[in-house]
Design an enzyme around this catalytic site. Structure first.
Site, short mmCIF file in Angstrom:
data_model
loop_
_atom_site.label_atom_id
_atom_site.label_comp_id
_atom_site.label_asym_id
_atom_site.label_seq_id
_atom_site.Cartn_x
_atom_site.Cartn_y
_atom_site.Cartn_z
N GLN A 1 0.81 -1.21 0.00
CA GLN A 1 0.00 0.00 0.00
C GLN A 1 0.85 1.27 0.00
OE1 GLN A 1 -2.54 -0.45 3.44
NE2 GLN A 1 -3.50 -2.30 2.66
N HIS B 1 -1.02 0.07 5.76
CA HIS B 1 -1.57 1.07 6.67
C HIS B 1 -0.61 2.25 6.91
CE1 HIS B 1 -4.46 -2.16 8.52
NE2 HIS B 1 -4.52 -2.09 7.19
N GLU C 1 -15.16 3.90 9.46
CA GLU C 1 -15.73 4.95 10.31
C GLU C 1 -15.63 6.33 9.68
OE1 GLU C 1 -14.50 2.86 14.59
OE2 GLU C 1 -13.91 4.94 14.15
N TYR D 1 -10.05 7.17 19.44
CA TYR D 1 -11.10 6.61 18.60
C TYR D 1 -11.24 5.10 18.74
CZ TYR D 1 -11.60 11.29 16.90
OH TYR D 1 -11.83 12.65 16.85
N TYR E 1 -9.91 -10.19 9.37
CA TYR E 1 -10.03 -10.76 8.02
C TYR E 1 -10.17 -12.28 8.07
CZ TYR E 1 -8.71 -6.12 6.40
OH TYR E 1 -8.69 -4.79 6.17
#
Length: 354
Positions: free
Chosen positions: A70, A132, A225, A235, A246
């Site tokens: 990513q 991430h 979210e 959070y 997963y």
């Protein structure tokens, strides 16, 4: 430019034009005052769209980027006083022998080149995962830069204030902790932290009325979210979540806990959100104040309407038959809405009045 298709929605019909193609996984874009548009490619290139044409030669001076998984070149954002100082900021993945991490660099943009490039933020410690990185950027009205960093695929890091992963950092343009940050006096905490307990934020925008920074973040299987980024807030990731692992196994049996914020809205199953715009243009007046969210997994754009009590009161799916993963959503100066599609042959799309 390909012939436009016209779509219907609850409040507005709109046309979709393809402005450019052949972009390698485009991720972020910024509108320059003279009409040019900058577009990042995750492969490490910063491209220029000029007069409807994608220039072959990329912007020079882009810092070294670690491309993989990513990671790569992520967002680009202009300084609020770009007209005067020519400053822009890039977020990207970077690698050393100690692993990969999220960096932010500041540079001056002049005639297709980046000059005086300086790294102003680096999330530590590094790790060897390629997941991430977060990376979506936003400025508040005071000129401070918000930099989200994902949990890097290591869930407990998001609850550790001595670890830069899993939260939003609020910094000056020189990379220093912004005045008023909530953990400046907390022993052992990173002074740049503004919030924590965030899994992987890839949508962030300043509200045009309140000036607050809104965000959305990826959940695992479920639990994406929408949040307002408020000082010192936890959070909850991974202590509370509306998603599961997963593997299909639970992450936690809790969706609420004392001292941890509830999302304004969540999706289950996950839509894999990326890109966020809060509309305030004139082209689509009945959309003013609505949130527009790109979806990678479900390949659509989601419009959310929020009332004065910060409750989502309406949700509409747009472009569900387009069949394209939406990476970025951005309002243009003329009030049109621009999208980036997440593909090896990625596109720039524009939603405008028919």
């Amino acid at each position: 430019m390909a012939e436009a298709d016209v779509y219907e929605s609850r409040y507005h019909d709109f046309r979709v034009d393809t402005l450019a193609a052949r972009l390698e996984y485009p991720w972020g874009l910024a509108f320059l005052p003279g009409g040019d548009v900058l577009v990042t490619e995750r492969a490490g290139r910063l491209r220029i769209l000029r007069d409807g044409e994608l220039l072959e030669t990329p912007v020079s001076g882009v810092p070294e980027v670690a491309v993989g998984g990513q990671g790569g070149l992520l967002d680009v954002i202009l300084h609020p006083q770009f007209d005067d100082n020519r400053l822009l900021f890039l977020s990207y993945a970077h690698q050393t022998g100690e692993g990969r991490t999220t960096r932010v660099a500041r540079a001056e943009y002049r005639d297709g080149a980046l000059e005086n490039v300086n790294v102003i933020f680096e999330a530590l410690p590094r790790s060897n995962t390629t997941r991430h990185f977060a990376g979506r950027l936003a400025f508040d009205r005071d000129g401070y830069l918000y930099v989200p960093v994902g949990d890097r695929g290591d869930k407990p890091r998001a609850q550790d204030l001595s670890d830069d992963a899993g939260g939003v950092h609020r910094i000056t343009i020189d990379g220093q902790p912004a005045p008023g940050n909530p953990f400046l006096d907390k022993d052992g905490a990173r002074k740049t932290f503004f919030t924590y307990g965030n899994r992987n934020i890839q949508g962030m925008a300043r509200h045009p009325v309140t000036g607050e920074i809104w965000s959305h973040e990826h959940g695992p299987r479920g639990g994406d979210e929408v949040n307002i980024i408020r000082a010192g807030t936890n959070y909850g990731w991974p202590e509370i979540t509306y998603g599961i692992d997963y593997s299909g196994l639970p992450i936690t049996d809790r969706t609420r806990a004392p001292g941890m914020a509830q999302p304004l809205h969540y999706w289950d199953p996950s839509i894999a959100p990326s890109g966020l715009a809060i509309y305030d243009g004139e082209m689509f007046p009945k959309w003013r104040g609505d949130l527009f969210v790109g979806a990678l997994k479900f390949q659509k754009v989601v419009r959310l309407r929020v009332n004065d009590r910060e409750q989502v009161v309406e949700e509409e799916d747009l472009l569900t038959d387009l069949g394209k993963r939406i990476r970025e959503v951005k309002q243009a100066p003329d009030g049109s809405i621009w999208l980036l599609t997440d593909a090896h042959d990625g596109e720039i799309l524009r939603l405008s009045a028919p």
